[in-house]
Design an enzyme around this catalytic site. Structure first.
Site, PDB file in Angstrom:
ATOM      1  N   SER A 121       0.830  -1.207   0.000  1.00 22.44           N
ATOM      2  CA  SER A 121       0.000   0.000   0.000  1.00 22.44           C
ATOM      3  C   SER A 121       0.862   1.254   0.000  1.00 22.44           C
ATOM      4  O   SER A 121       0.383   2.323  -0.348  1.00 22.44           O
ATOM      5  CB  SER A 121      -0.866   0.053   1.259  1.00 22.44           C
ATOM      6  OG  SER A 121      -1.507  -1.147   1.492  1.00 22.44           O
ATOM      7  N   HIS A 142      -2.333  -3.886  -6.737  1.00 22.69           N
ATOM      8  CA  HIS A 142      -2.855  -3.455  -5.435  1.00 22.69           C
ATOM      9  C   HIS A 142      -4.341  -3.743  -5.362  1.00 22.69           C
ATOM     10  O   HIS A 142      -5.147  -3.095  -6.033  1.00 22.69           O
ATOM     11  CB  HIS A 142      -2.559  -1.958  -5.240  1.00 22.69           C
ATOM     12  CG  HIS A 142      -2.970  -1.427  -3.916  1.00 22.69           C
ATOM     13  ND1 HIS A 142      -3.893  -0.422  -3.754  1.00 22.69           N
ATOM     14  CD2 HIS A 142      -2.598  -1.786  -2.660  1.00 22.69           C
ATOM     15  CE1 HIS A 142      -4.056  -0.173  -2.471  1.00 22.69           C
ATOM     16  NE2 HIS A 142      -3.287  -0.985  -1.786  1.00 22.69           N
ATOM     17  N   GLU A 154      -5.407  -1.796  -8.693  1.00 26.51           N
ATOM     18  CA  GLU A 154      -4.494  -0.805  -9.255  1.00 26.51           C
ATOM     19  C   GLU A 154      -3.221  -1.528  -9.709  1.00 26.51           C
ATOM     20  O   GLU A 154      -2.637  -2.289  -8.930  1.00 26.51           O
ATOM     21  CB  GLU A 154      -4.149   0.264  -8.202  1.00 26.51           C
ATOM     22  CG  GLU A 154      -5.347   1.142  -7.848  1.00 26.51           C
ATOM     23  CD  GLU A 154      -5.069   2.105  -6.698  1.00 26.51           C
ATOM     24  OE1 GLU A 154      -5.600   3.221  -6.723  1.00 26.51           O
ATOM     25  OE2 GLU A 154      -4.330   1.736  -5.754  1.00 26.51           O
ATOM     26  N   ASN A 192      -5.758   5.767  -2.640  1.00 32.25           N
ATOM     27  CA  ASN A 192      -5.353   6.222  -1.311  1.00 32.25           C
ATOM     28  C   ASN A 192      -4.800   7.650  -1.344  1.00 32.25           C
ATOM     29  O   ASN A 192      -4.865   8.368  -0.349  1.00 32.25           O
ATOM     30  CB  ASN A 192      -4.335   5.257  -0.691  1.00 32.25           C
ATOM     31  CG  ASN A 192      -5.009   3.965  -0.262  1.00 32.25           C
ATOM     32  OD1 ASN A 192      -6.233   3.926  -0.073  1.00 32.25           O
ATOM     33  ND2 ASN A 192      -4.248   2.890  -0.142  1.00 32.25           N
TER      34      ASN A 192
HETATM   35  P1  NAI Z   1      -1.833  -9.604   7.425  1.00 29.28           P
HETATM   36  O1  NAI Z   1      -1.024  -9.274   8.612  1.00 29.28           O
HETATM   37  O2  NAI Z   1      -3.279  -9.932   7.579  1.00 29.28           O
HETATM   38  O3  NAI Z   1      -1.156 -10.841   6.648  1.00 29.28           O
HETATM   39  C1  NAI Z   1       0.214 -10.910   6.355  1.00 29.28           C
HETATM   40  C2  NAI Z   1       0.597 -12.377   6.307  1.00 29.28           C
HETATM   41  O4  NAI Z   1       1.904 -12.492   5.772  1.00 29.28           O
HETATM   42  C3  NAI Z   1       0.621 -13.033   7.697  1.00 29.28           C
HETATM   43  O5  NAI Z   1      -0.136 -14.225   7.663  1.00 29.28           O
HETATM   44  C4  NAI Z   1       2.115 -13.319   7.936  1.00 29.28           C
HETATM   45  O6  NAI Z   1       2.324 -14.532   8.679  1.00 29.28           O
HETATM   46  C5  NAI Z   1       2.629 -13.451   6.533  1.00 29.28           C
HETATM   47  N1  NAI Z   1       4.042 -13.145   6.375  1.00 29.28           N
HETATM   48  C6  NAI Z   1       4.751 -12.121   6.960  1.00 29.28           C
HETATM   49  N2  NAI Z   1       6.022 -12.134   6.517  1.00 29.28           N
HETATM   50  C7  NAI Z   1       6.123 -13.181   5.632  1.00 29.28           C
HETATM   51  C8  NAI Z   1       7.170 -13.679   4.813  1.00 29.28           C
HETATM   52  N3  NAI Z   1       8.388 -13.130   4.818  1.00 29.28           N
HETATM   53  N4  NAI Z   1       6.923 -14.753   4.015  1.00 29.28           N
HETATM   54  C9  NAI Z   1       5.687 -15.317   3.997  1.00 29.28           C
HETATM   55  N5  NAI Z   1       4.658 -14.873   4.752  1.00 29.28           N
HETATM   56  C10 NAI Z   1       4.870 -13.813   5.550  1.00 29.28           C
HETATM   57  O7  NAI Z   1      -1.630  -8.376   6.404  1.00 29.28           O
HETATM   58  P2  NAI Z   1      -2.609  -7.875   5.265  1.00 29.28           P
HETATM   59  O8  NAI Z   1      -3.551  -6.864   5.809  1.00 29.28           O
HETATM   60  O9  NAI Z   1      -3.130  -9.041   4.503  1.00 29.28           O
HETATM   61  O10 NAI Z   1      -1.577  -7.054   4.351  1.00 29.28           O
HETATM   62  C11 NAI Z   1      -0.665  -7.690   3.504  1.00 29.28           C
HETATM   63  C12 NAI Z   1      -0.113  -6.694   2.498  1.00 29.28           C
HETATM   64  O11 NAI Z   1      -1.206  -6.137   1.757  1.00 29.28           O
HETATM   65  C13 NAI Z   1       0.633  -5.518   3.101  1.00 29.28           C
HETATM   66  O12 NAI Z   1       1.669  -5.164   2.232  1.00 29.28           O
HETATM   67  C14 NAI Z   1      -0.438  -4.420   3.157  1.00 29.28           C
HETATM   68  O13 NAI Z   1       0.103  -3.129   3.150  1.00 29.28           O
HETATM   69  C15 NAI Z   1      -1.190  -4.711   1.867  1.00 29.28           C
HETATM   70  N6  NAI Z   1      -2.578  -4.242   1.799  1.00 29.28           N
HETATM   71  C16 NAI Z   1      -3.418  -4.371   2.865  1.00 29.28           C
HETATM   72  C17 NAI Z   1      -4.752  -3.935   2.773  1.00 29.28           C
HETATM   73  C18 NAI Z   1      -5.677  -4.090   3.930  1.00 29.28           C
HETATM   74  O14 NAI Z   1      -6.772  -3.462   3.900  1.00 29.28           O
HETATM   75  N7  NAI Z   1      -5.354  -4.901   4.938  1.00 29.28           N
HETATM   76  C19 NAI Z   1      -5.266  -3.326   1.543  1.00 29.28           C
HETATM   77  C20 NAI Z   1      -4.315  -3.314   0.445  1.00 29.28           C
HETATM   78  C21 NAI Z   1      -3.014  -3.727   0.602  1.00 29.28           C
END
Ligand code: NAI
Length: 374
Positions: A121, A142, A154, A192
């Site tokens: 993001s 994205h 995106e 955003n």
């Molecule tokens: P989350 O915390 O729910 O999930 C992240 C997952 O990645 C966790 O299950 C974690 O164990 C795993 N993880 C962490 N490091 C790792 C690695 N090195 N290798 C493999 N797995 C790993 O996070 P979320 O909310 O799903 O966000 C993920 C990405 O998406 C981030 O970059 C965030 O900025 C982006 N994003 C999030 C949005 C949201 O509304 N939550 C919207 C758009 C983008």
């Protein structure tokens, strides 16, 4: 001969990754997915099944489609299993070093033409690509939360991304039914970034003594499904504050992204919105529209229109792309260029000039018209 169906990799099975995996699996793509955290891997199939079952119960999905989607999912225990992937999307922790490290490992595993996409993001795509042997294969896809329901994706290439990879990522993702809008590798991409004035100008009005109810009611009267302060209550004031601070820093502390004290005060008081039970408005609803509702809406839309023109002037996107992204990403009734057509350029420029004249000195530059608007 029909070409083989591309194989999609998804890394990180949290909120976004699991939903992204579901999107491609539901469209008939084989999906290989993993997470560094074993419980996230072990529970992924059940969690996806629960999400699909909810759609079956709601009458939005057949049992056959549920089974077909699940059958496309393979949970991997190692990165080596991603070797056959044509496109790998990472949705891991939002840390540049972690994403770079993951892509560095993946580029030794994937074919040279395998695409590495980030769901970041806030991290510049070029920074994630930097240091790779083949940065040209990196771009951002994205998704919005929840990926299965939100139609917009995106697509942000960086300067070195190969056109062939951009086209392939777009074609594959469009097959899932998503609308893919290309945008520049700029902070906040389109949605955003261009959403900032929706909140910011509402907070400016609040600082001038308007009530949250008046501000939100004015935007409801203008056709918005949620007013800006109710939207902060829905997202969480803490999340909104972090996004605002991130954008302010990324844009060189420009006053267009000013962090209003009222938002900081909400977070300090723990009034985060729906999740804490108390927000700017939550649990209340906006009351009747005030007498000057049209003026409030014109003010907020003028700043949205201006921000969209600043982004447009930076290149890499189009008025149509910005309008579509804002309608799909935020459920806005119209995009900023459509709002410009509605109000007319003179009304928007007069509004910005009036705001510029009235603003305190440090905030005057919020209202400087963008090159393509003036
Ligand atoms: P989350 O915390 O729910 O999930 C992240 C997952 O990645 C966790 O299950 C974690 O164990 C795993 N993880 C962490 N490091 C790792 C690695 N090195 N290798 C493999 N797995 C790993 O996070 P979320 O909310 O799903 O966000 C993920 C990405 O998406 C981030 O970059 C965030 O900025 C982006 N994003 C999030 C949005 C949201 O509304 N939550 C919207 C758009 C983008």
């Amino acid at each position: 001969m029909t070409p083989p169906t591309p194989i999609i990799g998804v890394i990180g099975l949290g909120t976004m990754g699991l939903g992204i995996a579901q999107v491609y699996a539901a469209a008939g793509f084989p999906v290989i997915a993993t997470d560094a955290h074993a419980p996230a891997r072990d529970s992924a199939r059940d969690r996806m099944d629960q999400a699909l079952a909810a759609r079956v119960s709601a009458g939005k999905l057949t049992e056959a489609a549920r089974a077909a989607t699940l059958s496309q999912l393979t949970i991997a225990g190692t990165l080596a299993e991603f070797a056959p992937c044509d496109l790998v999307i990472e949705a891991i922790v939002e840390e540049r070093a972690a994403k770079q490290d993951l892509f560095r490992q993946l580029e030794t595993i994937l074919r040279p033409d395998g695409i590495l996409a980030t769901n970041t993001s806030s991290i510049p795509v070029r920074d994630i690509a930097a240091g790779l042997a083949h940065p040209a294969r990196v771009l951002a896809l994205h998704f919005f939360n929840p990926p299965s329901a939100m139609k917009l994706v995106e697509l942000a290439p960086h300067d070195e991304s190969l056109t062939q990879h951009i086209n392939t990522a777009r074609q594959i993702t469009e097959k899932t039914g998503k609308t893919v809008i290309q945008c520049p590798d700029r902070p906040g991409f389109i949605v955003n970034r261009c959403a900032r004035p929706f909140y910011g100008e509402a907070l400016a009005l609040l600082a001038e003594g308007r009530t949250p109810s008046d501000i939100d009611a004015a935007m409801l009267a203008a056709g918005y499904r949620l007013g800006p302060l109710s939207l902060v209550d829905l997202i969480g004031a803490d999340i909104n504050l972090a996004a605002t601070r991130g954008m302010y820093a990324a844009m060189g502390n420009h006053p267009r992204y000013h962090v209003f004290p009222a938002l900081e005060a909400q977070v300090a008081a723990g009034h985060l919105g729906r999740k804490s039970g108390q927000g700017f408005l939550h649990p209340a609803q906006p009351g009747p529209a005030p007498a000057d509702a049209a003026e409030i809406a014109l003010r907020i839309e003028s700043t949205l229109i201006n921000e969209a023109h600043w982004l447009l002037a930076e290149g890499g996107t189009t008025p149509d792309g910005i309008d579509t992204a804002m309608r799909l990403g935020l459920n806005f009734p119209r995009g900023p260029f459509e709002a410009l057509a509605l109000h007319g350029r003179p009304a928007v420029l007069q509004t910005l000039a009036r705001l510029h004249a009235a603003a305190p000195q440090p905030l005057k530059a919020r209202y400087t018209p963008a090159p393509g608007l003036a």
